[in-house]
Write a protein that holds these residues in place. Structure first.
Motif, short mmCIF file in Angstrom:
data_model
loop_
_atom_site.label_atom_id
_atom_site.label_comp_id
_atom_site.label_asym_id
_atom_site.label_seq_id
_atom_site.Cartn_x
_atom_site.Cartn_y
_atom_site.Cartn_z
N ASN A 154 0.82 -1.22 0.00
CA ASN A 154 0.00 0.00 0.00
C ASN A 154 0.85 1.27 0.00
OD1 ASN A 154 -2.40 -1.60 0.24
ND2 ASN A 154 -1.96 -1.82 2.42
N SER A 155 1.94 1.24 -0.80
CA SER A 155 2.80 2.42 -0.91
C SER A 155 3.07 2.70 -2.38
CB SER A 155 4.12 2.18 -0.17
OG SER A 155 4.97 1.34 -0.94
N PRO A 156 3.55 3.90 -2.69
CA PRO A 156 3.86 4.22 -4.09
C PRO A 156 5.00 3.39 -4.65
CG PRO A 156 3.68 6.21 -2.75
CD PRO A 156 3.70 5.06 -1.80
N GLN A 157 5.76 2.73 -3.76
CA GLN A 157 6.92 1.96 -4.20
C GLN A 157 6.60 0.48 -4.44
OE1 GLN A 157 7.63 3.88 -1.01
NE2 GLN A 157 7.78 5.60 -2.41
N MET A 158 5.34 0.15 -4.60
CA MET A 158 4.98 -1.24 -4.89
C MET A 158 5.15 -1.53 -6.38
SD MET A 158 1.58 -1.97 -2.61
CE MET A 158 1.50 -3.67 -3.16
N PRO A 159 5.67 -2.70 -6.75
CA PRO A 159 5.75 -3.07 -8.16
C PRO A 159 4.36 -3.06 -8.79
CG PRO A 159 7.05 -4.57 -6.83
CD PRO A 159 6.27 -3.73 -5.88
N SER A 160 4.31 -2.72 -10.08
CA SER A 160 3.03 -2.63 -10.77
C SER A 160 3.19 -3.11 -12.21
CB SER A 160 2.52 -1.18 -10.76
OG SER A 160 3.36 -0.37 -11.58
N ILE A 161 2.17 -2.90 -13.00
CA ILE A 161 2.20 -3.30 -14.40
C ILE A 161 3.32 -2.57 -15.15
CG2 ILE A 161 0.60 -1.50 -15.16
CD1 ILE A 161 0.70 -5.17 -16.38
N ASN A 162 3.77 -1.44 -14.61
CA ASN A 162 4.82 -0.66 -15.26
C ASN A 162 6.22 -1.13 -14.89
OD1 ASN A 162 2.95 1.16 -16.51
ND2 ASN A 162 2.71 2.19 -14.53
N ASN A 164 9.46 -3.73 -14.60
CA ASN A 164 10.00 -4.71 -15.54
C ASN A 164 11.22 -5.46 -15.02
OD1 ASN A 164 11.96 -2.75 -15.62
ND2 ASN A 164 11.58 -2.12 -17.74
N PHE A 165 11.45 -5.43 -13.70
CA PHE A 165 12.61 -6.12 -13.15
C PHE A 165 12.26 -7.54 -12.70
CE2 PHE A 165 10.59 -3.61 -9.80
CZ PHE A 165 10.42 -4.54 -8.79
N SER A 166 13.28 -8.38 -12.59
CA SER A 166 13.12 -9.72 -12.05
C SER A 166 13.34 -9.67 -10.54
CB SER A 166 14.13 -10.68 -12.68
OG SER A 166 14.02 -10.68 -14.09
N TYR A 167 12.63 -10.53 -9.81
CA TYR A 167 12.69 -10.48 -8.36
C TYR A 167 12.90 -11.88 -7.80
CZ TYR A 167 11.36 -9.52 -3.50
OH TYR A 167 11.38 -9.39 -2.13
N VAL A 168 13.93 -12.03 -6.96
CA VAL A 168 14.14 -13.30 -6.27
C VAL A 168 14.18 -13.02 -4.76
CG1 VAL A 168 16.65 -13.13 -6.63
CG2 VAL A 168 15.62 -15.33 -5.99
N GLY A 169 13.30 -13.69 -4.03
CA GLY A 169 13.21 -13.50 -2.59
C GLY A 169 13.83 -14.67 -1.85
N PHE A 182 5.46 -14.87 0.51
CA PHE A 182 4.53 -15.56 -0.41
C PHE A 182 3.44 -14.61 -0.90
CE2 PHE A 182 6.54 -18.99 1.94
CZ PHE A 182 6.92 -19.82 0.89
N ARG A 183 3.10 -13.63 -0.08
CA ARG A 183 2.18 -12.60 -0.55
C ARG A 183 2.84 -11.73 -1.61
NH1 ARG A 183 0.23 -13.06 4.90
NH2 ARG A 183 1.75 -11.60 5.75
N VAL A 184 4.15 -11.53 -1.45
CA VAL A 184 4.93 -10.81 -2.47
C VAL A 184 4.84 -11.55 -3.80
CG1 VAL A 184 7.32 -10.36 -3.21
CG2 VAL A 184 6.53 -9.59 -0.95
N LYS A 185 5.01 -12.86 -3.75
CA LYS A 185 4.94 -13.65 -4.97
C LYS A 185 3.56 -13.53 -5.62
CE LYS A 185 5.67 -18.19 -6.98
NZ LYS A 185 6.36 -17.56 -8.12
N ASP A 186 2.52 -13.62 -4.81
CA ASP A 186 1.16 -13.49 -5.35
C ASP A 186 0.98 -12.13 -6.04
OD1 ASP A 186 0.49 -15.99 -4.39
OD2 ASP A 186 -0.46 -15.23 -2.56
N TRP A 187 1.54 -11.09 -5.43
CA TRP A 187 1.41 -9.74 -6.01
C TRP A 187 2.16 -9.65 -7.34
CZ3 TRP A 187 -1.50 -5.54 -5.07
CH2 TRP A 187 -1.12 -4.34 -5.67
N LEU A 188 3.39 -10.15 -7.36
CA LEU A 188 4.19 -10.07 -8.59
C LEU A 188 3.58 -10.91 -9.70
CD1 LEU A 188 7.77 -10.29 -7.04
CD2 LEU A 188 6.60 -8.25 -7.87
N ASP A 189 3.00 -12.04 -9.34
CA ASP A 189 2.37 -12.91 -10.34
C ASP A 189 1.21 -12.20 -11.05
OD1 ASP A 189 4.11 -14.98 -9.88
OD2 ASP A 189 2.75 -16.10 -8.56
N GLN A 190 0.53 -11.30 -10.32
CA GLN A 190 -0.58 -10.55 -10.93
C GLN A 190 -0.13 -9.78 -12.17
OE1 GLN A 190 -3.50 -8.35 -8.37
NE2 GLN A 190 -1.92 -8.68 -6.83
N PHE A 191 1.12 -9.30 -12.13
CA PHE A 191 1.63 -8.45 -13.21
C PHE A 191 2.60 -9.21 -14.12
CE2 PHE A 191 0.82 -5.68 -9.48
CZ PHE A 191 -0.27 -4.99 -10.00
N SER A 192 2.61 -10.53 -13.95
CA SER A 192 3.48 -11.39 -14.77
C SER A 192 4.95 -10.98 -14.66
CB SER A 192 3.03 -11.35 -16.23
OG SER A 192 1.72 -11.82 -16.36
#
Length: 457
Positions: A154-162, A164-169, A182-192
């Motif tokens: 819930n911050s402006p710094q959350m990844p979004s559809i815009n 384009n980086f890869s993320y490994v946690g 795991f919630r992070v993964k669910d969020w990132l999966d939304q935007f492929s």
């Protein structure tokens, strides 16, 4: 932040190689144009100043540049990355950290020839959130290694559809932020957005070398797929073997959940390069196993219980911290924690115990981070409530009582100051240099009782 990154790309093009020793962590290099800001640096063994280099900017939550860089040296040598970690960014306000990072980036890109397609960030805990925020804001980061925390929801710094980086946690199974990842993964999966979450046996701290290497393996695979690096079959095979060994070990330990998770990771990442049909068949077979289904159900149940327990304690905290006090001198906390430990922390099931440890760690972090925030706002009453709660949560630790000693030194309550300082030292706080440099303790350095206490430890 946006304005700075116009300078960022100029520096990438105009950078002039600096000369430093390779293969050694160099701490406290001054940042040009800054009076007191420094960073730690590591140049890999294969570093070539005449060539464009990949770089990883590391963020430690306690501004320990040497620690942050040291975590990644083995992987940096293997994959030829420059490592840089600020000695000034730490847990705290983002704007302050962004300003420090701006100056750090400006300095580094003027010193080294950096490949603008191979700029990465990494961090641990609050440093992980900062690393991801920088990737979101700049849109110039190729990949993020998030250790022990995800990103600020819930911050402006959350990844979004815009993004384009890869993320490994990377996260330990007793880490307070385990479920968050795991919630992070669910969020990132939304935007492929390409992502992986790697779990292992550990608590809330920088990951061990072998897990860092797995993260770099994955980032290297992404670089191949994006055409950023030339594909190396030997690297692919070695990475496959590391992942397969983890899966095979999980099978040998009869840890079906971990085995399936690791086999599925292999299928996601190596299917286009290596023959994995047998692994695909194995995953299908394991998922039909009644034991697997039972374990999966139990895992979901524990996740739900963890959320419920965390919410219960957080609600109590939020109610009390607003008043900056507890009506019963923390009696509710002491009773509830006793029940919690008996029922959950001492449970016969190791996964249940891990869940309980995560909740316990989460509560300590809540107390510490809230206290630090109130101290920055000079809200000393609420900060004191938080640190007193911290002492209830960790009565045998030394750090809670050091923090309380700071409070009472600030308010000139000498009896309570020395009482808590004595408790901190008695519980193992023996870093005399730290004590001598604590700002609140300065008026008492020559006090006979302070001198006597230090001399006895």
């Amino acid at each position: 932040m946006r304005r700075f990154f116009f300078m960022f790309f100029t520096a990438v093009v105009m950078g002039q190689p600096a000369t430093y020793e390779k293969g050694r962590v160099i701490d406290s290099i001054a940042i040009k144009g800054s009076a007191d800001e420094t960073y730690a640096l590591y140049l890999p063994e294969k570093f070539d100043a005449s060539q464009l280099s990949a770089i990883l900017f590391v963020f430690d939550p306690l501004a320990r540049g040497k620690v942050g860089v040291g975590t990644f040296t083995a992987a940096a040598d293997k994959y030829n990355y420059i490592l840089v970690c600020s000695n000034n960014t730490r847990n705290g306000p983002y704007e302050r950290n962004f300003a420090i990072t701006n100056r750090l980036f400006d300095h580094i890109f003027a010193q080294f020839n950096i490949d603008e397609q191979q700029i990465y960030t990494a961090g641990f805990s609050g440093g992980s959130r900062l690393a991801c925020s920088i990737a979101v804001l700049t849109n110039a980061i190729q990949g993020v290694i998030g250790c022990g925390a995800g990103f600020s929801m819930n911050s402006p710094q959350m990844p979004s559809i815009n993004s384009n980086f890869s993320y490994v946690g990377l996260v330990g199974n007793r880490d307070m932020n385990y479920q968050e990842m795991f919630r992070v993964k669910d969020w990132l999966d939304q935007f492929s957005l390409k992502n992986e979450i790697i779990t292992y046996e550990d608590e809330h701290r920088w990951p061990p070398e072998e897990q860092i290497l797995r993260a770099f393996d994955w980032l290297e695979l992404q670089a191949y797929k994006k055409g950023i690096r030339a594909k190396d079959t030997n690297v692919i095979v070695a990475a496959f073997k590391r992942n397969h060994d983890v899966a095979a070990q999980a099978m040998a330990s009869d840890d079906l959940l971990l085995a399936v998770s690791e086999y599925e990771r292999i299928l996601r990442n190596f299917s286009g390069d290596l023959a994995v049909d047998s692994i695909s068949a194995k995953v299908k077979r394991l998922k039909k196993d009644r034991r697997y289904k039972k374990l999966e159900k139990a895992k979901k149940g524990l996740a739900k219980l963890e959320d419920e327990l965390s919410e219960k304690f957080t609600l109590q905290f939020n109610e009390e911290v607003l008043q900056a006090r507890t009506k019963d001198d923390y009696r509710w906390w002491k009773q509830e924690l006793k029940v919690f430990d008996t029922k959950h922390l001492n449970h016969e099931n190791p996964d249940h115990r891990n869940m309980a440890q995560r909740v316990r760690f989460k509560l300590r972090a809540l107390a510490i981070e809230s206290s630090d925030a109130y101290l920055r706002d000079k809200d000393y009453g609420r900060a004191l409530y938080c640190d007193r709660l911290f002492a209830v949560l960790d009565p045998n630790g030394s750090y809670p009582f050091y923090r309380l000693a700071r409070h009472y030194a600030r308010t000139e309550d000498l009896d309570k100051f020395f009482e808590n300082l004595e408790t901190a030292l008695g519980h193992g706080f023996t870093n005399k240099k730290w004590l001598l440099n604590t700002e609140e303790f300065q008026p008492y350095l020559t006090h006979p009782r302070f001198v006597k206490l230090l001399a006895s430890y």
